[in-house]
Design an enzyme around this catalytic site. Structure first.
Site, PDB file in Angstrom:
ATOM      1  N   LYS A 187      37.475  56.549  97.168  1.00  0.00           N
ATOM      2  CA  LYS A 187      36.546  57.668  97.059  1.00  0.00           C
ATOM      3  C   LYS A 187      35.882  57.896  98.398  1.00  0.00           C
ATOM      4  O   LYS A 187      35.816  56.930  99.164  1.00  0.00           O
ATOM      5  CB  LYS A 187      35.493  57.426  95.966  1.00  0.00           C
ATOM      6  N   TYR A 194      28.969  58.601  93.830  1.00  0.00           N
ATOM      7  CA  TYR A 194      28.781  57.672  92.699  1.00  0.00           C
ATOM      8  C   TYR A 194      27.838  58.285  91.668  1.00  0.00           C
ATOM      9  O   TYR A 194      28.039  58.118  90.464  1.00  0.00           O
ATOM     10  CB  TYR A 194      28.172  56.357  93.174  1.00  0.00           C
TER      11      TYR A 194
HETATM   12  P1  NAD Z   1      35.801  50.676 107.823  1.00  0.00           P
HETATM   13  O1  NAD Z   1      35.325  51.474 108.978  1.00  0.00           O
HETATM   14  O2  NAD Z   1      35.352  49.260 107.737  1.00  0.00           O
HETATM   15  O3  NAD Z   1      37.405  50.698 107.775  1.00  0.00           O
HETATM   16  C1  NAD Z   1      38.157  51.837 108.131  1.00  0.00           C
HETATM   17  C2  NAD Z   1      39.564  51.425 108.473  1.00  0.00           C
HETATM   18  O4  NAD Z   1      40.276  52.589 108.918  1.00  0.00           O
HETATM   19  C3  NAD Z   1      39.646  50.415 109.626  1.00  0.00           C
HETATM   20  O5  NAD Z   1      40.670  49.497 109.355  1.00  0.00           O
HETATM   21  C4  NAD Z   1      40.021  51.279 110.838  1.00  0.00           C
HETATM   22  O6  NAD Z   1      40.727  50.562 111.821  1.00  0.00           O
HETATM   23  C5  NAD Z   1      40.927  52.303 110.176  1.00  0.00           C
HETATM   24  N1  NAD Z   1      41.075  53.539 110.955  1.00  0.00           N
HETATM   25  C6  NAD Z   1      42.228  54.160 111.158  1.00  0.00           C
HETATM   26  N2  NAD Z   1      42.060  55.254 111.929  1.00  0.00           N
HETATM   27  C7  NAD Z   1      40.753  55.318 112.205  1.00  0.00           C
HETATM   28  C8  NAD Z   1      39.969  56.225 112.979  1.00  0.00           C
HETATM   29  N3  NAD Z   1      40.511  57.295 113.557  1.00  0.00           N
HETATM   30  N4  NAD Z   1      38.668  55.983 113.084  1.00  0.00           N
HETATM   31  C9  NAD Z   1      38.090  54.923 112.449  1.00  0.00           C
HETATM   32  N5  NAD Z   1      38.796  54.035 111.700  1.00  0.00           N
HETATM   33  C10 NAD Z   1      40.113  54.234 111.602  1.00  0.00           C
HETATM   34  O7  NAD Z   1      35.404  51.466 106.494  1.00  0.00           O
HETATM   35  P2  NAD Z   1      35.317  50.922 104.998  1.00  0.00           P
HETATM   36  O8  NAD Z   1      33.901  50.638 104.673  1.00  0.00           O
HETATM   37  O9  NAD Z   1      36.316  49.862 104.750  1.00  0.00           O
HETATM   38  O10 NAD Z   1      35.693  52.257 104.170  1.00  0.00           O
HETATM   39  C11 NAD Z   1      37.003  52.723 104.079  1.00  0.00           C
HETATM   40  C12 NAD Z   1      37.146  53.643 102.868  1.00  0.00           C
HETATM   41  O11 NAD Z   1      36.807  52.918 101.696  1.00  0.00           O
HETATM   42  C13 NAD Z   1      36.240  54.859 102.866  1.00  0.00           C
HETATM   43  O12 NAD Z   1      36.926  55.942 102.313  1.00  0.00           O
HETATM   44  C14 NAD Z   1      35.097  54.481 101.964  1.00  0.00           C
HETATM   45  O13 NAD Z   1      34.501  55.595 101.308  1.00  0.00           O
HETATM   46  C15 NAD Z   1      35.797  53.591 100.969  1.00  0.00           C
HETATM   47  N6  NAD Z   1      34.905  52.588 100.375  1.00  0.00           N
HETATM   48  C16 NAD Z   1      34.882  52.442  99.041  1.00  0.00           C
HETATM   49  C17 NAD Z   1      34.071  51.473  98.448  1.00  0.00           C
HETATM   50  C18 NAD Z   1      34.102  51.267  96.960  1.00  0.00           C
HETATM   51  O14 NAD Z   1      33.254  50.557  96.460  1.00  0.00           O
HETATM   52  N7  NAD Z   1      35.047  51.829  96.262  1.00  0.00           N
HETATM   53  C19 NAD Z   1      33.261  50.682  99.242  1.00  0.00           C
HETATM   54  C20 NAD Z   1      33.316  50.837 100.626  1.00  0.00           C
HETATM   55  C21 NAD Z   1      34.144  51.801 101.183  1.00  0.00           C
END
Ligand code: NAD
Length: 407
Positions: A167, A250
């Site tokens: 999401k 959410y």
């Molecule tokens: P994060 O920044 O920690 O991870 C992002 C990932 O994308 C990294 O591995 C990064 O290297 C990669 N990436 C690839 N191309 C990129 C670019 N151009 N710029 C930046 N990063 C790039 O983020 P996260 O917190 O892991 O969130 C990722 C996704 O998961 C989001 O869509 C977020 O909404 C979702 N999320 C959902 C929940 C849940 O409870 N369901 C919780 C946290 C995050």
């Protein structure tokens, strides 16, 4: 509910636990009473076979073959993937990680070793299409910045894989519609990562609301706020950041599963402080009100600049339901209150359920849908409905006018 009632119920039903305990207690004397009529013991009263007749211990529990496990490719190795999703496979029954997609080969190799993933099942964003050749991969799980959800969902479908996309589904309604079309054209399943629709506390709230346990729902209020430090994908407009899509979604999704209706009108405000460099591109806070056909009103706020609050209250004619926290990964607490005396806390009850890993439940549920060819509980259409509401909220913020939804 009675005064000072404390209800202990597991996700499977507390009654089962207690009736199980009674059965064991009753079984003791019963077995003892039966003993004299069992085979007589040695010493003049007959013989029992001392060694097992077929030379193996009696009542062996022989393991059944495990059910087929669905193979998952994890796309993006950021915080959520590394800290929550990959560790959750340890609690999955029918899902296993078999491939990784990452822009950082060294990190991916290290992660692959830990999870027993073949080194030749590591891909990057350029050679992603080669996943099509890997028959062990059934699903791709998109855990990338929001701006990349649509592209990698569509590429995943075209590679012949089912997709679980985090999401918010995407950044625009138009992208979300294209994702649904891509899944249909490829005859693949598309689910959105609404983990709370799989976990026991939110499911219990849904049950209480459907049964109208506290009468008609009148209002719903939700707050999903946190303090986001830079740098973070959530603060970048180009990557689809902002509090509405990240945490406000959410509240929108919970309002739907709690109220059981789609909103017909929204009003909203946002605040983007000029003196905080974190909020150069996205608002700090968004507050919105949704009106539902039955007359239920939902008021929600989300922010990236506050201390944490991740809760909701369902206010009904004859009581209320509080889930606080409601949106966190762990530690959810569910209270209900019947009656309408504001200060009478004796009517407040905590429903204690057995917590479960949201991500393991979510992945196994989708694996089960694939194995049994069932519809997912959180399809692309649900993500699209939320995207339409978010687009209306953004329009209400821009226009400073209420915005109507639907027909
Ligand atoms: P994060 O920044 O920690 O991870 C992002 C990932 O994308 C990294 O591995 C990064 O290297 C990669 N990436 C690839 N191309 C990129 C670019 N151009 N710029 C930046 N990063 C790039 O983020 P996260 O917190 O892991 O969130 C990722 C996704 O998961 C989001 O869509 C977020 O909404 C979702 N999320 C959902 C929940 C849940 O409870 N369901 C919780 C946290 C995050």
């Amino acid at each position: 509910m009675r005064r000072r009632d404390f209800i202990l119920q597991s996700a499977l039903g507390g009654a089962a636990i207690f009736s199980g305990a009674r059965t064991i207690a009753q079984a003791g004397p019963l077995l003892a009473a039966q003993r004299p009529s069992a085979s007589p013991v040695a010493g003049g009263r007959g013989a029992v076979p001392l060694a097992p007749p077929d030379a193996q211990p009696p009542k062996l529990k022989i393991p059944e073959p495990s059910p087929r496990k669905i193979g998952w490719a994890i796309v993006g190795l950021g915080k959520l993937a590394l800290e929550n999703v990959l560790p959750a496979f340890g609690e999955c029954k029918i899902s296993q990680p078999v491939a990784l997609v990452s822009g950082h080969a060294d990190k991916a190799r290290q992660v692959a070793k830990v999870y027993g993933i073949d080194s030749d099942a590591i891909y990057n964003y350029e050679n992603f299409e080669r996943l099509a050749e890997n028959k062990r991969v059934d699903v791709v799980y998109i855990i990338l910045p929001n701006s990349m959800h649509a592209e990698f969902t569509i590429r995943g479908c075209k590679a012949g894989k089912h997709v679980l996309c985090e999401k918010p589904m995407a950044v625009t309604v138009e992208e979300s519609e294209r994702m649904i079309v891509a899944a249909k054209e490829a005859n693949r399943k598309l689910a959105i990562g609404y983990r709370l629709l799989h976990e026991p506390f939110n499911r219990r709230v849904i049950e209480l609301c459907r049964k109208k346990e506290f009468g008609e729902i009148k209002t719903f209020s939700a707050s999903n706020c946190q303090d986001v430090k830079a740098p973070n994908i959530r603060l970048s407009a180009r990557l689809g950041g902002g509090p509405l899509g990240d945490v406000g979604v959410y509240c929108i999704n919970a309002a739907r599963y709690v109220i059981g209706e789609e909103p017909v009108e929204v009003s909203a405000f946002a605040h983007q402080p000029k003196d905080d460099p974190r909020f150069r591109e996205v608002p700090e806070s968004v507050a919105f009100i949704m009106r539902y056909p039955s007359g239920v009103l939902a008021s929600c706020d989300c922010s990236f600049g506050t201390s944490e609050s991740r809760k909701y209250r369902v206010h009904c004619a004859e009581g209320y339901i509080d889930l606080d926290p409601a949106f966190s990964y762990t530690g959810l607490r569910l209270h209900t209150k019947s009656g309408n005396a504001e200060t009478d806390d004796t009517q407040r009850t905590e429903l204690v359920l057995e917590p479960q890993n949201h991500f393991a439940l979510e992945m196994d549920d989708f694996s089960g849908c694939i194995l049994q060819n069932k519809e997912t509980r959180t399809p692309g259409e649900m993500g699209l409905a939320d995207m339409r509401i978010m687009a209306a909220i953004e329009e209400a913020i821009r226009s400073r006018e209420p915005v109507h939804l639907g027909s």
